[in-house]
Design an enzyme around this catalytic site. Structure first.
Site, mmCIF file in Angstrom:
data_model
loop_
_atom_site.group_PDB
_atom_site.id
_atom_site.type_symbol
_atom_site.label_atom_id
_atom_site.label_comp_id
_atom_site.label_asym_id
_atom_site.label_seq_id
_atom_site.Cartn_x
_atom_site.Cartn_y
_atom_site.Cartn_z
ATOM 1 N N HIS A 60 5.787 5.671 12.795
ATOM 2 C CA HIS A 60 6.109 6.452 11.596
ATOM 3 C C HIS A 60 4.913 6.918 10.786
ATOM 4 O O HIS A 60 5.084 7.686 9.837
ATOM 5 C CB HIS A 60 7.017 5.645 10.658
ATOM 6 C CG HIS A 60 6.288 4.541 9.941
ATOM 7 N ND1 HIS A 60 6.037 3.336 10.516
ATOM 8 C CD2 HIS A 60 5.730 4.491 8.710
ATOM 9 C CE1 HIS A 60 5.374 2.566 9.667
ATOM 10 N NE2 HIS A 60 5.169 3.248 8.560
ATOM 11 N N GLU A 96 -2.326 5.098 2.741
ATOM 12 C CA GLU A 96 -2.214 3.681 2.366
ATOM 13 C C GLU A 96 -3.549 3.039 2.004
ATOM 14 O O GLU A 96 -3.609 2.173 1.130
ATOM 15 C CB GLU A 96 -1.540 2.889 3.489
ATOM 16 C CG GLU A 96 -0.055 3.189 3.669
ATOM 17 C CD GLU A 96 0.238 4.427 4.511
ATOM 18 O OE1 GLU A 96 -0.719 5.068 5.001
ATOM 19 O OE2 GLU A 96 1.426 4.782 4.682
ATOM 20 N N GLU A 102 0.039 -9.099 -1.340
ATOM 21 C CA GLU A 102 -0.613 -8.565 -0.124
ATOM 22 C C GLU A 102 -1.846 -7.737 -0.513
ATOM 23 O O GLU A 102 -2.024 -6.597 -0.113
ATOM 24 C CB GLU A 102 0.355 -7.747 0.738
ATOM 25 C CG GLU A 102 -0.092 -7.602 2.183
ATOM 26 C CD GLU A 102 0.887 -6.809 3.038
ATOM 27 O OE1 GLU A 102 0.822 -5.579 3.039
ATOM 28 O OE2 GLU A 102 1.733 -7.439 3.706
ATOM 29 N N ASP A 160 0.792 -1.233 0.000
ATOM 30 C CA ASP A 160 0.000 0.000 0.000
ATOM 31 C C ASP A 160 0.822 1.280 0.000
ATOM 32 O O ASP A 160 0.337 2.340 0.375
ATOM 33 C CB ASP A 160 -0.905 -0.005 1.230
ATOM 34 C CG ASP A 160 -0.119 -0.229 2.514
ATOM 35 O OD1 ASP A 160 1.109 -0.003 2.505
ATOM 36 O OD2 ASP A 160 -0.720 -0.621 3.523
ATOM 37 N N ARG A 197 2.080 8.589 8.727
ATOM 38 C CA ARG A 197 1.872 10.004 8.385
ATOM 39 C C ARG A 197 0.779 10.638 9.223
ATOM 40 O O ARG A 197 0.890 11.778 9.659
ATOM 41 C CB ARG A 197 1.521 10.131 6.895
ATOM 42 C CG ARG A 197 2.736 10.462 6.023
ATOM 43 C CD ARG A 197 2.347 10.555 4.555
ATOM 44 N NE ARG A 197 3.347 11.250 3.761
ATOM 45 C CZ ARG A 197 4.519 10.741 3.404
ATOM 46 N NH1 ARG A 197 4.862 9.529 3.790
ATOM 47 N NH2 ARG A 197 5.363 11.456 2.668
ATOM 48 N N HIS A 257 12.559 5.990 13.158
ATOM 49 C CA HIS A 257 12.415 6.191 11.712
ATOM 50 C C HIS A 257 13.132 7.486 11.324
ATOM 51 O O HIS A 257 13.031 8.486 12.040
ATOM 52 C CB HIS A 257 10.922 6.268 11.379
ATOM 53 C CG HIS A 257 10.607 6.280 9.919
ATOM 54 N ND1 HIS A 257 10.926 7.337 9.089
ATOM 55 C CD2 HIS A 257 10.009 5.359 9.121
ATOM 56 C CE1 HIS A 257 10.527 7.072 7.859
ATOM 57 N NE2 HIS A 257 9.971 5.870 7.842
HETATM 58 C C1 UD1 Z 1 6.524 4.934 3.775
HETATM 59 C C2 UD1 Z 1 5.146 4.511 3.244
HETATM 60 C C3 UD1 Z 1 4.372 3.780 4.320
HETATM 61 C C4 UD1 Z 1 5.180 2.653 4.928
HETATM 62 C C5 UD1 Z 1 6.547 3.155 5.349
HETATM 63 C C6 UD1 Z 1 7.394 2.019 5.808
HETATM 64 C C7 UD1 Z 1 3.999 5.966 1.642
HETATM 65 C C8 UD1 Z 1 3.222 7.198 1.453
HETATM 66 N N1 UD1 Z 1 4.390 5.712 2.905
HETATM 67 O O1 UD1 Z 1 6.287 5.860 4.818
HETATM 68 O O2 UD1 Z 1 3.179 3.259 3.765
HETATM 69 O O3 UD1 Z 1 4.488 2.158 6.041
HETATM 70 O O4 UD1 Z 1 7.202 3.797 4.247
HETATM 71 O O5 UD1 Z 1 8.467 2.428 6.560
HETATM 72 O O6 UD1 Z 1 4.287 5.247 0.710
HETATM 73 N N2 UD1 Z 1 13.830 8.677 5.153
HETATM 74 C C9 UD1 Z 1 15.214 8.638 5.141
HETATM 75 N N3 UD1 Z 1 15.816 7.457 4.779
HETATM 76 C C10 UD1 Z 1 15.112 6.347 4.439
HETATM 77 C C11 UD1 Z 1 13.716 6.400 4.455
HETATM 78 C C12 UD1 Z 1 13.084 7.576 4.816
HETATM 79 O O7 UD1 Z 1 15.876 9.605 5.431
HETATM 80 O O8 UD1 Z 1 15.723 5.311 4.126
HETATM 81 C C13 UD1 Z 1 13.181 9.936 5.546
HETATM 82 C C14 UD1 Z 1 13.206 10.964 4.416
HETATM 83 O O9 UD1 Z 1 13.360 12.239 4.963
HETATM 84 C C15 UD1 Z 1 11.808 10.801 3.816
HETATM 85 C C16 UD1 Z 1 10.983 10.539 5.071
HETATM 86 O O10 UD1 Z 1 11.815 9.696 5.870
HETATM 87 O O11 UD1 Z 1 11.406 11.959 3.120
HETATM 88 C C17 UD1 Z 1 9.654 9.902 4.849
HETATM 89 O O12 UD1 Z 1 9.776 8.763 4.003
HETATM 90 P P1 UD1 Z 1 8.467 8.295 3.159
HETATM 91 O O13 UD1 Z 1 8.815 7.084 2.374
HETATM 92 O O14 UD1 Z 1 7.872 9.428 2.440
HETATM 93 O O15 UD1 Z 1 7.419 7.963 4.304
HETATM 94 P P2 UD1 Z 1 7.421 6.800 5.378
HETATM 95 O O16 UD1 Z 1 6.824 7.370 6.623
HETATM 96 O O17 UD1 Z 1 8.721 6.132 5.427
HETATM 97 N N1 UDP Z 2 11.958 -3.123 10.565
HETATM 98 C C1 UDP Z 2 13.348 -3.192 10.485
HETATM 99 N N2 UDP Z 2 14.083 -2.335 11.270
HETATM 100 C C2 UDP Z 2 13.512 -1.429 12.093
HETATM 101 C C3 UDP Z 2 12.101 -1.348 12.151
HETATM 102 C C4 UDP Z 2 11.345 -2.218 11.363
HETATM 103 O O1 UDP Z 2 13.892 -4.003 9.765
HETATM 104 O O2 UDP Z 2 14.254 -0.690 12.769
HETATM 105 C C5 UDP Z 2 11.155 -4.013 9.691
HETATM 106 C C6 UDP Z 2 10.087 -4.820 10.401
HETATM 107 O O3 UDP Z 2 10.575 -6.046 10.861
HETATM 108 C C7 UDP Z 2 9.047 -5.007 9.315
HETATM 109 C C8 UDP Z 2 9.154 -3.749 8.523
HETATM 110 O O4 UDP Z 2 10.431 -3.183 8.798
HETATM 111 O O5 UDP Z 2 9.418 -6.099 8.479
HETATM 112 C C9 UDP Z 2 8.055 -2.816 8.935
HETATM 113 O O6 UDP Z 2 8.326 -1.577 8.416
HETATM 114 P P1 UDP Z 2 7.519 -0.302 8.832
HETATM 115 O O7 UDP Z 2 6.948 -0.431 10.185
HETATM 116 O O8 UDP Z 2 8.435 0.838 8.593
HETATM 117 O O9 UDP Z 2 6.382 -0.225 7.717
HETATM 118 P P2 UDP Z 2 4.904 -0.786 7.595
HETATM 119 O O10 UDP Z 2 4.916 -2.243 7.845
HETATM 120 O O11 UDP Z 2 4.074 -0.021 8.582
HETATM 121 O O12 UDP Z 2 4.511 -0.435 6.214
#
Ligand code: UD1
Ligand code: UDP
Length: 368
Positions: free
Chosen positions: A205, A132, A118, A96, A207, A238
């Protein structure tokens, strides 16, 4: 030979798609390409390394504080140019995220069939989780092949009008991933930090939780732990700047909560398996913790994963100060509540989801 491309871009998608990519690569009748969007950067590469996946393409879309527009626009432009270069029989996306939505939409615009791994998860509340719930519903509506993790998710898809012949119950590939990550013997500084204390594994994390709700959630956790010196928490923060700020402001200098960088998936799964409770707004952790008999308190008002709630291992505690304070205190102060939740339950499959999906792709999908 079927030409398949898997597209993913965030950490959880990688955890759940890498085992599938590896399974597909074993199949002689399938040619597999992996395209990562790079929606996540630092959090994505350790997962790829752990599974030994080298992407064929990387759209490198991530920017600090990226918006949904940024991700959607860049993924669509990148996917368009990839799909224009070569003809694919199937594009597989997962879950999602905005990566999944934008990649699926791009394939759809190019006339390439989409398979959704999924599929069929729903809250039926478009604002929660945001965005999502929209993303997964949109991906399901344009996909031809739906790989549903549970019977419930498959039933939903059919009741929404998806062709029954294209809906397959496969289990969730996350259970396949857990089989490769969790080890009997494991040591880590986080476990040393806990010492003899019971350890909560905390993540946040979403939004819709950014800003005031997240601060309230954290403040409630701090208050409850302050009156429970035998409990501590490990919190891999995060990297979203908004999350980091809230985490450090509320927990900075508080000994009972250890803040860390995100953990590698191998570390995370092994620590989760040894935790007392998972406290999270994550989706995937709601699937992983029950497999270890670790109770999950979900800091959200809705869940698209009612299976874990129904099996008794997960409960929704909301995202306000009062609701999190009450939910956490309840489980910490009532042994009977804890033991009722702390039993291994795994509604998400037997760890063979990737084999099933690969079998369907290899042999069955052309029949639809
Ligand atoms: C995204 C997904 C969410 C998922 C989550 C898993 C969308 C809209 N959101 O949310 O569904 O649950 O990933 O973790 O698709 N950032 C870094 N390094 C990284 C990753 C993120 O610095 O490796 C920071 C950046 O500033 C980035 C911010 O985190 O802009 C947000 O990342 P983003 O992918 O937009 O949203 P997530 O909350 O990670
Ligand atoms: N995870 C990880 N390291 C972390 C936190 C989470 O490897 O520090 C893994 C966790 O085991 C799971 C996935 O990341 O497999 C979940 O990611 P997240 O919670 O960011 O996203 P969501 O599942 O909500 O989309």
């Amino acid at each position: 030979m079927k030409n398949i491309m898997l597209v993913f871009g965030t950490r959880p998608e990688a955890v759940k798609m890498c085992p599938l990519a590896l399974e597909l690569m074993k199949r002689p009748s399938v040619r597999v390409k992996v395209c990562v969007t790079g929606q996540h950067r630092e959090m994505l590469s350790p997962v790829l390394s752990f599974f030994g996946i080298e992407p064929d393409a990387d759209l490198s879309v991530m920017t600090e504080g990226q918006t949904l527009f940024d991700i959607t626009e860049k993924v669509m432009r990148g996917m368009r140019s990839i799909l224009e270069k070569e003809k694919y029989d199937l594009v597989l996306v997962h879950g999602d995220t905005t990566t999944a939505f934008a990649a699926a939409l791009s394939a759809f615009y190019m006339g390439v069939p989409v398979g959704h791994v999924e599929a069929g998860l729903r809250t039926y509340d478009i604002s929660s989780p945001y965005p999502e719930e929209f993303n997964r519903t949109a991906v399901d509506s344009l996909s031809l092949y739906h790989f549903a993790p549970t019977e419930l998710s498959a039933r939903r898809l059919v009741s929404e009008g998806r062709q029954e012949a294209g809906v397959f119950i496969t289990g969730n590939t996350v259970i396949d991933a857990l089989k490769t990550t969790v080890k009997e013997s494991f040591s880590h500084p986080a476990l040393d930090f806990a010492g003899g204390r019971k350890m909560i594994l905390l993540t946040a994390h979403r939004r819709e939780n950014l800003g005031a709700p997240m601060r309230e959630m954290f403040a409630a956790i701090k208050e409850v732990l302050s009156s429970h010196p035998d409990i501590c928490a490990i919190y891999p923060v995060h990297p979203n700047p908004a999350v980091k700020k809230a985490a450090h402001e509320v927990f900075g200098g508080f000994e009972q909560v250890k803040l860390s960088e995100p953990l590698d998936v191998f570390e995370f799964h092994n620590i989760l398996a040894r935790s007392y409770i998972a406290l999270t707004d994550s989706g995937g952790i709601q699937e992983e913790a029950p497999a270890f008999g670790v109770p999950v308190l979900v800091m959200r008002n809705t869940t698209e994963r009612p299976e874990a709630v129904n099996s008794g291992t997960a409960t929704l505690v909301g995202n306000t100060f009062e609701s999190v304070r009450r939910g956490l205190s309840n489980i910490l102060d009532n042994g009977s509540v804890y033991s009722a939740m702390a039993h291994a339950a795994n509604p998400y499959g037997d760890g063979k989801a990737c084999i099933r999906i690969a079998d369907i792709i290899e042999k069955g999908y052309t029949e639809i």
